[in-house]
Motif scaffolding. Structure first.
Motif, PDB file in Angstrom:
ATOM      1  N   LYS A 708      23.391 -32.888  99.751  1.00 48.89           N
ATOM      2  CA  LYS A 708      24.092 -31.789 100.401  1.00 48.89           C
ATOM      3  C   LYS A 708      23.334 -30.334 100.425  1.00 48.89           C
ATOM      4  CE  LYS A 708      28.894 -29.747 100.839  1.00 48.89           C
ATOM      5  NZ  LYS A 708      30.164 -29.872 100.050  1.00 48.89           N
ATOM      6  N   SER A 709      22.536 -30.270  99.364  1.00 50.06           N
ATOM      7  CA  SER A 709      21.385 -29.126  99.379  1.00 50.06           C
ATOM      8  C   SER A 709      20.544 -28.782 100.363  1.00 50.06           C
ATOM      9  CB  SER A 709      20.752 -28.958  98.008  1.00 50.06           C
ATOM     10  OG  SER A 709      19.992 -30.124  97.715  1.00 50.06           O
ATOM     11  N   TYR A 710      20.225 -29.941 101.123  1.00 49.19           N
ATOM     12  CA  TYR A 710      19.174 -30.190 102.159  1.00 49.19           C
ATOM     13  C   TYR A 710      17.944 -29.565 101.847  1.00 49.19           C
ATOM     14  CZ  TYR A 710      22.894 -31.036 105.596  1.00 49.19           C
ATOM     15  OH  TYR A 710      23.881 -31.933 106.349  1.00 49.19           O
ATOM     16  N   LEU A 711      17.519 -29.992 100.556  1.00 48.10           N
ATOM     17  CA  LEU A 711      16.199 -29.617 100.023  1.00 48.10           C
ATOM     18  C   LEU A 711      15.176 -30.663 100.221  1.00 48.10           C
ATOM     19  CD1 LEU A 711      17.426 -27.811  96.829  1.00 48.10           C
ATOM     20  CD2 LEU A 711      16.652 -26.622  98.606  1.00 48.10           C
ATOM     21  N   GLU A 712      15.622 -31.781 100.193  1.00 47.60           N
ATOM     22  CA  GLU A 712      14.670 -32.946 100.348  1.00 47.60           C
ATOM     23  C   GLU A 712      14.997 -33.999 101.296  1.00 47.60           C
ATOM     24  OE1 GLU A 712      12.298 -36.269  97.647  1.00 47.60           O
ATOM     25  OE2 GLU A 712      14.000 -34.992  96.860  1.00 47.60           O
ATOM     26  N   ALA A 713      14.149 -34.072 102.562  1.00 46.83           N
ATOM     27  CA  ALA A 713      14.316 -35.246 103.442  1.00 46.83           C
ATOM     28  C   ALA A 713      13.772 -36.370 103.408  1.00 46.83           C
ATOM     29  CB  ALA A 713      13.820 -34.695 104.686  1.00 46.83           C
ATOM     30  N   TYR A 714      14.328 -37.527 103.742  1.00 47.45           N
ATOM     31  CA  TYR A 714      13.629 -38.783 103.687  1.00 47.45           C
ATOM     32  C   TYR A 714      12.290 -38.708 104.427  1.00 47.45           C
ATOM     33  CZ  TYR A 714      17.802 -40.903 101.569  1.00 47.45           C
ATOM     34  OH  TYR A 714      18.917 -41.361 100.574  1.00 47.45           O
ATOM     35  N   GLU A 772      34.079 -32.468 115.994  1.00 37.01           N
ATOM     36  CA  GLU A 772      34.320 -33.562 115.427  1.00 37.01           C
ATOM     37  C   GLU A 772      35.158 -34.611 116.033  1.00 37.01           C
ATOM     38  OE1 GLU A 772      37.357 -31.113 113.142  1.00 37.01           O
ATOM     39  OE2 GLU A 772      35.235 -30.715 114.072  1.00 37.01           O
ATOM     40  N   ASN A 773      34.882 -35.916 116.021  1.00 40.21           N
ATOM     41  CA  ASN A 773      35.664 -36.981 116.717  1.00 40.21           C
ATOM     42  C   ASN A 773      37.154 -37.173 116.021  1.00 40.21           C
ATOM     43  OD1 ASN A 773      36.691 -39.135 117.991  1.00 40.21           O
ATOM     44  ND2 ASN A 773      34.953 -40.496 117.522  1.00 40.21           N
ATOM     45  N   SER A 774      38.238 -36.718 116.629  1.00 36.14           N
ATOM     46  CA  SER A 774      39.298 -36.670 116.004  1.00 36.14           C
ATOM     47  C   SER A 774      39.968 -37.989 115.886  1.00 36.14           C
ATOM     48  CB  SER A 774      40.293 -36.031 117.077  1.00 36.14           C
ATOM     49  OG  SER A 774      40.162 -36.647 118.411  1.00 36.14           O
ATOM     50  N   GLU A 775      39.253 -39.188 116.415  1.00 39.21           N
ATOM     51  CA  GLU A 775      39.796 -40.508 116.373  1.00 39.21           C
ATOM     52  C   GLU A 775      38.904 -41.127 115.035  1.00 39.21           C
ATOM     53  OE1 GLU A 775      39.268 -42.803 119.903  1.00 39.21           O
ATOM     54  OE2 GLU A 775      40.619 -41.578 120.973  1.00 39.21           O
ATOM     55  N   ASP A 776      38.092 -40.322 114.569  1.00 31.58           N
ATOM     56  CA  ASP A 776      37.364 -40.914 113.392  1.00 31.58           C
ATOM     57  C   ASP A 776      38.259 -41.092 112.057  1.00 31.58           C
ATOM     58  OD1 ASP A 776      35.287 -42.013 111.652  1.00 31.58           O
ATOM     59  OD2 ASP A 776      33.842 -40.771 112.784  1.00 31.58           O
ATOM     60  N   SER A 777      38.259 -42.050 111.374  1.00 27.76           N
ATOM     61  CA  SER A 777      38.890 -42.043 109.791  1.00 27.76           C
ATOM     62  C   SER A 777      38.480 -40.988 108.991  1.00 27.76           C
ATOM     63  CB  SER A 777      38.850 -43.440 109.424  1.00 27.76           C
ATOM     64  OG  SER A 777      39.374 -44.287 110.298  1.00 27.76           O
ATOM     65  N   TYR A 778      37.216 -40.887 108.991  1.00 27.68           N
ATOM     66  CA  TYR A 778      36.431 -40.124 108.254  1.00 27.68           C
ATOM     67  C   TYR A 778      35.637 -38.834 108.932  1.00 27.68           C
ATOM     68  CZ  TYR A 778      37.341 -43.244 104.649  1.00 27.68           C
ATOM     69  OH  TYR A 778      37.818 -44.232 103.511  1.00 27.68           O
ATOM     70  N   ARG A 779      36.139 -37.832 109.308  1.00 22.94           N
ATOM     71  CA  ARG A 779      35.523 -36.902 110.384  1.00 22.94           C
ATOM     72  C   ARG A 779      34.252 -36.267 109.833  1.00 22.94           C
ATOM     73  NH1 ARG A 779      40.461 -33.701 113.089  1.00 22.94           N
ATOM     74  NH2 ARG A 779      41.841 -35.737 113.798  1.00 22.94           N
ATOM     75  N   THR A 780      33.401 -35.948 110.929  1.00 21.61           N
ATOM     76  CA  THR A 780      32.258 -35.095 110.635  1.00 21.61           C
ATOM     77  C   THR A 780      32.547 -33.937 109.954  1.00 21.61           C
ATOM     78  OG1 THR A 780      31.445 -36.539 112.480  1.00 21.61           O
ATOM     79  CG2 THR A 780      30.255 -34.411 111.720  1.00 21.61           C
ATOM     80  N   VAL A 781      31.749 -33.407 109.013  1.00 23.30           N
ATOM     81  CA  VAL A 781      32.117 -32.142 108.259  1.00 23.30           C
ATOM     82  C   VAL A 781      30.596 -31.429 108.613  1.00 23.30           C
ATOM     83  CG1 VAL A 781      32.039 -31.050 106.159  1.00 23.30           C
ATOM     84  CG2 VAL A 781      33.223 -33.222 106.403  1.00 23.30           C
ATOM     85  N   PHE A 782      30.797 -30.129 109.215  1.00 23.31           N
ATOM     86  CA  PHE A 782      29.541 -29.190 109.398  1.00 23.31           C
ATOM     87  C   PHE A 782      29.489 -28.361 108.208  1.00 23.31           C
ATOM     88  CE2 PHE A 782      31.340 -29.924 113.572  1.00 23.31           C
ATOM     89  CZ  PHE A 782      29.964 -30.144 114.419  1.00 23.31           C
ATOM     90  N   HIS A 783      27.935 -28.064 107.914  1.00 25.47           N
ATOM     91  CA  HIS A 783      27.680 -27.380 106.925  1.00 25.47           C
ATOM     92  C   HIS A 783      27.131 -25.999 107.402  1.00 25.47           C
ATOM     93  CE1 HIS A 783      28.654 -30.335 103.659  1.00 25.47           C
ATOM     94  NE2 HIS A 783      28.029 -31.071 104.664  1.00 25.47           N
TER      95      HIS A 783
END
Length: 816
Positions: A708-714, A772-783
């Protein structure tokens, strides 16, 4: 005498072809026999048949023929030779002209034995008699003949046979075989003849008294009725015996050599004569020419001073160098009696050529500067030399073509037959190099290579000609200059010497390519060179700062384009307003520029400071330093009066370890305390702002990060990434280009598919219209994206978190 002349010279005749008529032409020669058949006279036929083709006096062609030569006609001691000459301008002999020459000469009386040593053959002729008989010979007893003359037995079926006596063996040849081998055999009513080329197989080299002879010992057999007759046909000719000492030719010929005098026991000189070109010389003539003829007991010696009358010099070339050789065509006639042969006449023709002697050629300059012509004389040469071409600036041109390049050449002939060549060219010819020497003088350099050829040997050599003439016609470039409010302008008026001079300021070569780098303009129209340099430029020198202005100067040098030597200096100085160095902005910001003065050595503009030494320049060049700061900082002092506020500061320069500045530039900004400004305002109903669509190229990237720190990308090597269901995936989308702070990245729609194709099905929306998609069980989270070392424009990035899921149909897991 005409093109062809002839003369009788004892047992030889000579036909001479004048070089005046036959030079630079192609010739072929034929001998006409009594039946009218023409026999071509090539090298092999000449040496076999008693002919010699050579050059006399360097260029005349000479044809010599023996009295007993092939195809000649001999009757009552008069021999006649007829020669046909074909002349053409081309080597294939097309369109050849013909000349027919017949000459008859008397010769007699004949000696019992006569020997001729020509330049290309040896000849012996003897009187027909029987000097050796076979005792008790009876025709009915052939075996006796074979015992007495075994060599003759093998040739019973022939009329003639020749036997060569060599140290290791005797070799017999039939006449037909001897002719095929290149030997010449002939008989008359009274004489038998053998002629041998020097290259024949049976020729031996023998030495007598230190002199080498080409020699052949042979016997000729012929059958007459019931007798076998034998004739001794030995012959010997000297091939060396020539020495050179103290500019003198010494020719020594031994007498009575063993090969020619075998069986004789007593000798007596009858005649010893010498001459030149087959002409005998009297004792008085020999003395007048300073020749020496010595006849002692064992040898005859002839001494000729090199260069004496009777010979001639011809041009020679050795290793490309010009030189000469002295040539003389001597002959010696020696007659003696012995108790075997009686009288023998030995004629030796000796063509002598001295070793190569290099000759330096004079190159004389005779320029006529009033007519602007360069004249160069090269010489002297012998008559056998001709100028064929010139090499001008690397290009070789023939003499006639050189006129088109401005080069005129002609010959000068002298009374003694020698000659010189003159090259004339204008000073203004393109190939003449022009170079400025000093005030008023220009050097004009002629650099041409002359190529020569010799006749008839066709040897070639070259003579480089480099001469320099100084002419007082130089016009130097001049200049004028002026300044406007922000630039210095210098205009160079070209002269006639600066075509290859280059403009420099200090060590910088001014070219159109560097104008942008140094912020100046450069224009050249062929007659004028114009340079404009702005006030704040590293190309200028700043000499002093006064309250009335700043003195700036532009120094320009014209340098030689090859040596880079300084040729001409120009300069212009102007005073510019001090306001060019300072800007006092209404918001309290001050921009001030300090300039490096020429009187302060080793000044580093990056070390300029303000009163507060922590305030350093924001922009540095080689000669300027620019500061940008607020009036309330950097140690700026402030003063008030009734109408203005005054801010003061100094730009300072300190030597390391010294607190006393060596440079101080004081500057002041005034601001009005009270100021009335009239502003006219009119209210209008403005339309609401609108956004118009635009078009352009955008560069985007999307990365998957590990945390979540967005320090290291794959990294690419880590894909495919394995995740469990409902495990978080951290995505980042970035606008890479353009880098414009006014832009913001907005994500509209985002979806996932079951394959790598974005258009495939099934698919699942992650973002819809930026949400975010309201129909999604686990909604997208913006950072939120914050400014960092990696992120310069947070508005160019969007980050969001998605939970891992999979595609199913009913209860079946879908896989690609």
């Amino acid at each position: 005498t005409g093109p062809v002349s002839s003369e009788c010279l004892g047992n030889l005749l000579r036909i001479t072809l004048s070089a005046e008529y036959f030079e630079d032409k192609y010739l072929s020669y034929f001998v006409i026999d009594q039946s009218g058949i023409a026999w071509e006279l090539d090298e092999a036929m000449a040496s076999q048949c008693g002919y010699t083709v050579t050059y006399s006096n360097g260029s005349n062609i000479e044809i010599r023929a023996s009295a007993l030569s092939c195809h000649s006609h001999l009757e009552k001691d008069v021999f006649t030779v007829t020669v046909l000459i074909k002349v053409s301008h081309s080597p294939d002999m097309k369109n050849a002209a013909t000349l027919l020459k017949s000459i008859s000469c008397y010769y007699g009386p004949w000696s019992p034995r006569e020997l001729i040593c020509e330049s290309n053959y040896m000849e012996v002729s003897v009187k027909r008699e029987v000097p050796q008989a076979v005792k008790d010979f009876i025709q009915d007893e052939p075996e006796d003949r074979s015992l007495a003359f075994p060599e003759a037995k093998a040739g019973e079926a022939s009329i003639w046979q020749i036997v060569f006596h060599q140290p290791e063996e005797k070799k017999a040849l039939l006449v037909s075989d001897a002719w095929s081998a290149g030997y010449g055999l002939n008989t008359t009513d009274t004489r038998v003849l053998l002629r041998i080329p020097y290259t024949a197989a049976q020729v031996q080299l023998v030495e007598d008294q230190g002199v080498t002879f080409s020699a052949v010992r042979s016997s000729i057999f012929y059958k007459q009725r019931w007798m076998i007759l034998m004739v001794d046909t030995a012959v010997a000719c000297p091939v060396d015996g020539v020495d050179y000492s103290n500019k003198t030719i010494i020719w020594t010929v031994p007498k009575y050599i063993q090969l020619l005098s075998g069986g004789a026991t007593s000798f007596k000189d009858v005649l010893v004569e010498a001459g030149v070109d087959l002409h005998k010389l009297s004792a008085k003539e020999i003395a007048s020419r300073k020749y020496v003829l010595l006849n002692d007991l064992h040898a005859i010696t002839v001494k000729i001073p090199i260069g004496a009358e009777g010979g001639y010099y011809k041009t020679s070339v050795s290793s490309g160098q010009h030189g000469v050789k002295y040539n003389i065509n001597l002959f010696l006639e020696h007659q003696w009696e012995d108790n075997k042969w009686g009288l023998t006449k030995h004629t030796i023709i000796k063509e002598i050529e001295t070793p190569f002697e290099q000759v330096e050629l004079a190159i004389t300059k005779n320029s006529n500067l009033s007519t602007r012509l360069m004249n160069v004389t090269v010489g002297t040469f012998l008559p056998d030399v001709a100028l064929v071409n010139l090499t001008i600036e690397g290009a070789t041109v023939a003499v006639p073509e050189a006129v088109r390049h401005g080069y005129l050449t002609y010959e000068i002939r002298y009374a003694n037959g020698s000659k010189a060549y003159v090259v004339q060219v204008s000073l203004d010819a393109p190939s003449i190099k022009k170079e400025y020497m000093r005030v008023g003088l220009r050097a004009y350099t002629l650099n041409v290579t002359l190529a020569f050829i010799t006749h008839p040997t066709r040897e070639t050599f070259t003579v480089p000609v480099i001469t320099v003439s100084a002419v007082k016609d130089a016009v130097l470039p001049s200049a004028k200059g002026f300044c406007d409010g922000r630039n210095l302008h210098l205009i160079i008026i070209h002269g006639n010497v600066d075509q290859n001079w280059l403009p420099f300021i200090s060590d910088w070569h001014l070219t159109p390519e560097t104008t942008q780098k140094y912020n100046y303009t450069l224009r050249d129209n062929g007659t004028h060179l114009a340079i404009s340099v702005p006030f704040l430029s590293s190309l200028l020198n700043y000499e002093a700062i006064y309250t009335s202005g700043i003195k700036a100067s532009l120094h320009l040098t014209l340098k030689d384009g090859i040596t880079l030597a300084n040729r001409r200096d120009f300069s212009i100085s102007c005073r510019f307003s001090p306001s060019e160095l300072i800007q006092c902005l209404p918001n309290g910001t001050v921009v001030v520029t300090a300039v490096k003065l020429v009187g302060i050595a080793d000044l580093d503009t990056s070390l300029f400071v303000l009163r507060d030494r922590q305030c350093k320049p924001s922009l540095v060049t080689e000669k300027t330093a620019t500061f940008k700061f607020n009036v309330n900082t950097c140690g700026t002092s402030r003063k008030f009066n009734s109408t203005t506020m005054t801010y003061e500061n100094d730009v300072l320069y300190f030597r390391p370890g010294n607190n006393i500045p060596v440079y101080r530039l004081k500057f002041v900004c005034w601001y009005a305390i009270k100021q009335s400004v009239d502003v006219q305002y009119e209210s209008k109903k403005n339309p609401p702002p609108s956004i118009k669509p635009g078009f352009g190229s955008l560069a985007l990237s999307m990365k998957l990060f590990k945390e979540k720190s967005y320090l290291e990308a794959y990294q690419e090597s880590e894909y495919p990434v394995v995740k469990y269901l409902r495990e978080a995936l951290y995505f980042e989308v970035e606008l890479l280009q353009p880098k414009d702070a006014r832009l913001e990245l907005i994500l509209d729609d985002c979806w996932a598919t079951n394959s790598q194709s974005q258009d495939s099905f099934p698919r699942w929306p992650i973002l819809i219209n930026g949400c975010e998609n309201s129909e999604d069980s686990y909604r997208t989270v913006f950072h939120k994206v914050n400014h960092s070392l990696r992120v310069k424009f947070p508005q160019h990035l969007k980050r969001f978190e998605v939970r891992m899921f999979t595609f199913i149909q009913g209860t079946t897991l879908l896989q690609e």
